[in-house]
Design a protein around this motif. Structure first.
Motif, mmCIF file in Angstrom:
data_model
loop_
_atom_site.group_PDB
_atom_site.id
_atom_site.type_symbol
_atom_site.label_atom_id
_atom_site.label_comp_id
_atom_site.label_asym_id
_atom_site.label_seq_id
_atom_site.Cartn_x
_atom_site.Cartn_y
_atom_site.Cartn_z
ATOM 1 N N TYR A 107 -3.211 5.842 0.686
ATOM 2 C CA TYR A 107 -4.350 4.932 0.620
ATOM 3 C C TYR A 107 -4.917 4.571 1.993
ATOM 4 O O TYR A 107 -5.757 3.678 2.108
ATOM 5 C CB TYR A 107 -3.964 3.645 -0.100
ATOM 6 C CG TYR A 107 -3.472 3.822 -1.519
ATOM 7 C CD1 TYR A 107 -3.827 4.931 -2.281
ATOM 8 C CD2 TYR A 107 -2.637 2.866 -2.106
ATOM 9 C CE1 TYR A 107 -3.366 5.087 -3.576
ATOM 10 C CE2 TYR A 107 -2.183 3.005 -3.404
ATOM 11 C CZ TYR A 107 -2.536 4.123 -4.130
ATOM 12 O OH TYR A 107 -2.083 4.274 -5.420
ATOM 13 N N SER B 59 0.845 -1.188 0.000
ATOM 14 C CA SER B 59 0.000 0.000 0.000
ATOM 15 C C SER B 59 0.879 1.235 0.000
ATOM 16 O O SER B 59 2.117 1.147 -0.074
ATOM 17 C CB SER B 59 -0.937 -0.008 1.215
ATOM 18 O OG SER B 59 -1.917 1.000 1.083
ATOM 19 N N LYS C 61 -7.713 2.608 -2.238
ATOM 20 C CA LYS C 61 -7.060 3.228 -3.395
ATOM 21 C C LYS C 61 -8.130 3.956 -4.204
ATOM 22 O O LYS C 61 -8.885 3.337 -4.943
ATOM 23 C CB LYS C 61 -6.367 2.169 -4.251
ATOM 24 C CG LYS C 61 -5.656 2.723 -5.481
ATOM 25 C CD LYS C 61 -5.071 1.598 -6.313
ATOM 26 C CE LYS C 61 -4.390 2.119 -7.562
ATOM 27 N NZ LYS C 61 -5.350 2.760 -8.500
#
Length: 209
Positions: free
Chosen positions: A7, A3, A172
């Protein structure tokens, strides 16, 4: 799970909300023969444990149930809104030179399952039906199974708790794309996927670039 800081979810409540809205997860458990994968409904107890506790069940005939009974390392994966983001939605500035992508929200819940006894499994099934039938017209109730209906089924089912030892969330939503490109995608999605559009809008509302 890979990640980026961009996000991160907006709050823990948002993460729990995704789990409760999705209710259905892909469950993966490591075993001596490799990975076992099942797809199961869950109820989340937010108050039990640092990260909450998931509760579910599966058929004893499923080989996966033996690994659950042994308490082997398990992850439950919940999916939220997601969809393809087309570069055709981006403004020409002067050209649309950003690649298309896929935006999504996902939560991974890691832990070691704890099997329930028959009473705990029955209690879970009653709660699961209450949660999933809530607010339905002419909702169904477990007692409609009739005398002995639950008792006949319980021996064929194993219920389990999954205390969440590690909680990973990735939302996202175009936070690392150019703002005018993300805005163009939100405008397009408001017509055909308003849920994803609303989530993208919320996660980009703070941007000033």
């Amino acid at each position: 799970m890979y990640s980026k800081p961009e996000y991160e979810p907006l709050s823990r409540d948002q993460v729990f909300g995704l789990i409760e809205t999705a209710a259905f997860a892909t469950v993966v458990t490591a075993g001596p023969q490799g990975l076992a994968v099942s797809h199961l409904p869950f109820v989340l107890d937010r108050a039990r444990g640092e990260n909450g506790t998931l509760v579910s069940h599966l058929a004893r005939a499923n080989p996966h149930s033996a690994l659950i009974a042994e308490g082997r390392e398990t992850v439950a994966v919940f999916h939220g809104p997601h969809g393809y983001i087309s570069s055709s939605w981006y403004p020409r500035n002067p050209v649309r030179d950003s690649a298309p992508t896929w935006n999504f929200a996902v939560v991974h819940c890691h832990g070691h399952p704890v099997p329930l006894d028959d009473h705990g499994t029955a209690r879970h099934l009653l709660q699961l039906v209450d949660v999933l039938e809530k607010d339905r017209d002419d909702r169904w109730r477990m007692r409609e199974l009739g005398p002995g209906g639950m008792e006949r089924r319980i021996p064929h089912i194993i219920g389990f708790d999954l205390p969440i030892e590690r909680l990973e969330a990735k939302f996202k939503m175009g936070q690392d794309e150019r703002r005018y490109d993300t805005s163009g995608a939100i405008d397009a999605l408001e017509q055909n996927d308003p849920v994803l559009a609303a989530m993208m809008k919320a996660h980009n509302a703070h941007r000033t670039d």
